[in-house]
Design a protein around this motif. Sequence first.
Motif, PDB file in Angstrom:
ATOM      1  N   GLN A  82       7.965   5.744   2.465  1.00 49.65           N
ATOM      2  CA  GLN A  82       6.961   4.833   2.198  1.00 49.65           C
ATOM      3  C   GLN A  82       7.219   3.651   2.981  1.00 49.65           C
ATOM      4  O   GLN A  82       8.282   3.127   3.020  1.00 49.65           O
ATOM      5  CB  GLN A  82       6.797   4.368   0.568  1.00 49.65           C
ATOM      6  N   ILE A  83       6.193   2.898   3.885  1.00 48.76           N
ATOM      7  CA  ILE A  83       6.554   1.636   4.505  1.00 48.76           C
ATOM      8  C   ILE A  83       5.113   0.803   4.321  1.00 48.76           C
ATOM      9  O   ILE A  83       4.258   1.270   4.057  1.00 48.76           O
ATOM     10  CB  ILE A  83       6.491   2.444   6.119  1.00 48.76           C
ATOM     11  N   THR A  84       5.675  -0.603   4.683  1.00 53.55           N
ATOM     12  CA  THR A  84       4.555  -1.296   4.898  1.00 53.55           C
ATOM     13  C   THR A  84       4.896  -2.163   6.338  1.00 53.55           C
ATOM     14  O   THR A  84       5.981  -1.921   6.856  1.00 53.55           O
ATOM     15  CB  THR A  84       4.625  -2.542   3.777  1.00 53.55           C
ATOM     16  N   VAL A  85       4.042  -2.829   6.932  1.00 55.93           N
ATOM     17  CA  VAL A  85       4.082  -3.517   8.108  1.00 55.93           C
ATOM     18  C   VAL A  85       4.065  -5.138   7.864  1.00 55.93           C
ATOM     19  O   VAL A  85       3.175  -5.418   7.180  1.00 55.93           O
ATOM     20  CB  VAL A  85       3.296  -2.966   9.143  1.00 55.93           C
ATOM     21  N   LYS A  86       4.939  -5.771   8.430  1.00 51.16           N
ATOM     22  CA  LYS A  86       5.063  -7.196   8.441  1.00 51.16           C
ATOM     23  C   LYS A  86       4.388  -7.668   9.928  1.00 51.16           C
ATOM     24  O   LYS A  86       5.112  -7.408  10.799  1.00 51.16           O
ATOM     25  CB  LYS A  86       6.078  -7.794   8.038  1.00 51.16           C
ATOM     26  N   SER A  87       3.445  -8.428  10.070  1.00 53.29           N
ATOM     27  CA  SER A  87       2.603  -8.702  11.126  1.00 53.29           C
ATOM     28  C   SER A  87       3.626  -9.812  11.721  1.00 53.29           C
ATOM     29  O   SER A  87       4.183 -10.453  10.852  1.00 53.29           O
ATOM     30  CB  SER A  87       1.220  -8.900  11.037  1.00 53.29           C
ATOM     31  N   LYS A  88       3.088 -10.175  12.906  1.00 54.92           N
ATOM     32  CA  LYS A  88       3.709 -11.323  13.808  1.00 54.92           C
ATOM     33  C   LYS A  88       3.394 -12.576  12.828  1.00 54.92           C
ATOM     34  O   LYS A  88       4.255 -13.594  13.104  1.00 54.92           O
ATOM     35  CB  LYS A  88       3.284 -11.451  15.138  1.00 54.92           C
ATOM     36  N   GLN A 122       1.822  -9.219   5.195  1.00 58.61           N
ATOM     37  CA  GLN A 122       2.020  -7.738   4.913  1.00 58.61           C
ATOM     38  C   GLN A 122       1.012  -6.665   4.575  1.00 58.61           C
ATOM     39  O   GLN A 122       0.126  -6.892   3.907  1.00 58.61           O
ATOM     40  CB  GLN A 122       3.124  -7.677   3.697  1.00 58.61           C
ATOM     41  N   SER A 123       1.285  -5.636   5.056  1.00 60.41           N
ATOM     42  CA  SER A 123       0.035  -4.544   5.110  1.00 60.41           C
ATOM     43  C   SER A 123       0.170  -3.859   3.499  1.00 60.41           C
ATOM     44  O   SER A 123       0.915  -3.860   2.868  1.00 60.41           O
ATOM     45  CB  SER A 123       0.318  -3.480   6.153  1.00 60.41           C
ATOM     46  N   ALA A 124      -0.730  -2.800   3.724  1.00 56.60           N
ATOM     47  CA  ALA A 124      -0.622  -1.985   2.411  1.00 56.60           C
ATOM     48  C   ALA A 124       0.395  -0.933   2.669  1.00 56.60           C
ATOM     49  O   ALA A 124       1.080  -1.023   3.955  1.00 56.60           O
ATOM     50  CB  ALA A 124      -2.142  -1.200   2.364  1.00 56.60           C
ATOM     51  N   THR A 125       0.728   0.027   1.835  1.00 56.91           N
ATOM     52  CA  THR A 125       1.783   1.049   1.864  1.00 56.91           C
ATOM     53  C   THR A 125       1.175   2.330   2.685  1.00 56.91           C
ATOM     54  O   THR A 125       0.171   2.410   2.357  1.00 56.91           O
ATOM     55  CB  THR A 125       2.356   1.317   0.570  1.00 56.91           C
ATOM     56  N   TYR A 126       2.015   2.842   3.581  1.00 53.92           N
ATOM     57  CA  TYR A 126       1.680   3.878   4.440  1.00 53.92           C
ATOM     58  C   TYR A 126       2.582   5.096   3.951  1.00 53.92           C
ATOM     59  O   TYR A 126       3.645   4.755   3.678  1.00 53.92           O
ATOM     60  CB  TYR A 126       1.588   3.682   5.682  1.00 53.92           C
ATOM     61  N   LYS A 127       2.539   6.145   4.221  1.00 48.40           N
ATOM     62  CA  LYS A 127       3.309   7.293   4.195  1.00 48.40           C
ATOM     63  C   LYS A 127       3.814   7.606   5.597  1.00 48.40           C
ATOM     64  O   LYS A 127       2.832   7.761   6.570  1.00 48.40           O
ATOM     65  CB  LYS A 127       2.734   8.619   3.476  1.00 48.40           C
TER      66      LYS A 127
END
Length: 179
Positions: free
Chosen positions: A11-17, A21-26
Motif C-alpha cells: 500500500q502506497i501514498t504519494v507526497k507531491s512536491k 498527500q494522495s489517496a492510497t494505491y496498491k
Amino acid sequence: MNAFANLLKDQITVKSKDGEQSATYKTSINASGSGHVATVFDETFIGTEGSILLRTLPGGREEAYLIQQADFSPGLSGIPPHWNLKLKKGTSLGQQQQEAQTRHAPIININNSQGIQIGDQNVQHIASSLQGLIEKIDQSSASPSEKNEAKGLVAKVLENPTVASLLGGVIGGAVELLK
C-alpha cells in the motif's frame, strides 16, 4: 477486475512536491538493478518525477522512495492501463525534497544606500571586530606595557598564515591600528 491484483501487496501514498498527500494505491515494489520499480494499475495515480512515494510497512512505519521516472501505459491485450515507476530508495528523501524546495536565491532590494557588502562567507565583520578589540585595548586602563602585550598577541594571530589566508585583505586596517 485486474488480473494482477493478487500480486499487489504494497500500500502506497504519494507526497507531491508541494506537500499534498494522495489517496492510497496498491502496488508491488521490487528491486531492479541499482534501484527499485513499481507498477500502479490505477489511471488516476498522481505520482510525478520528484514526488515521494511512501510505502506502508508492518507496524505503521513508512519507507520513502523518490519517483525518478513515471511512465503511463494505456495497456495492451489483457493488461490494463498502468503507471510504470522507477524509484530511488531513501530514508530522508521527504526532508531532502523539502530542503530543496526552500533552497533558492535570496531576493535583496537595496535603495539609497552606500557601503554595502553582501556574502555568505563575510569576513568584514571579523575585521571590524578586531579593529574594535584594538580600540578597546587602547582605551583600557591597563598599563602601556600590558596594552602592548595584548596588541602583540592580536598581531601574532593576524600574522599567522592560516588566519591571513582566511581573512585576506580585510586585516590591513586592523594591522595599521597595531602600529
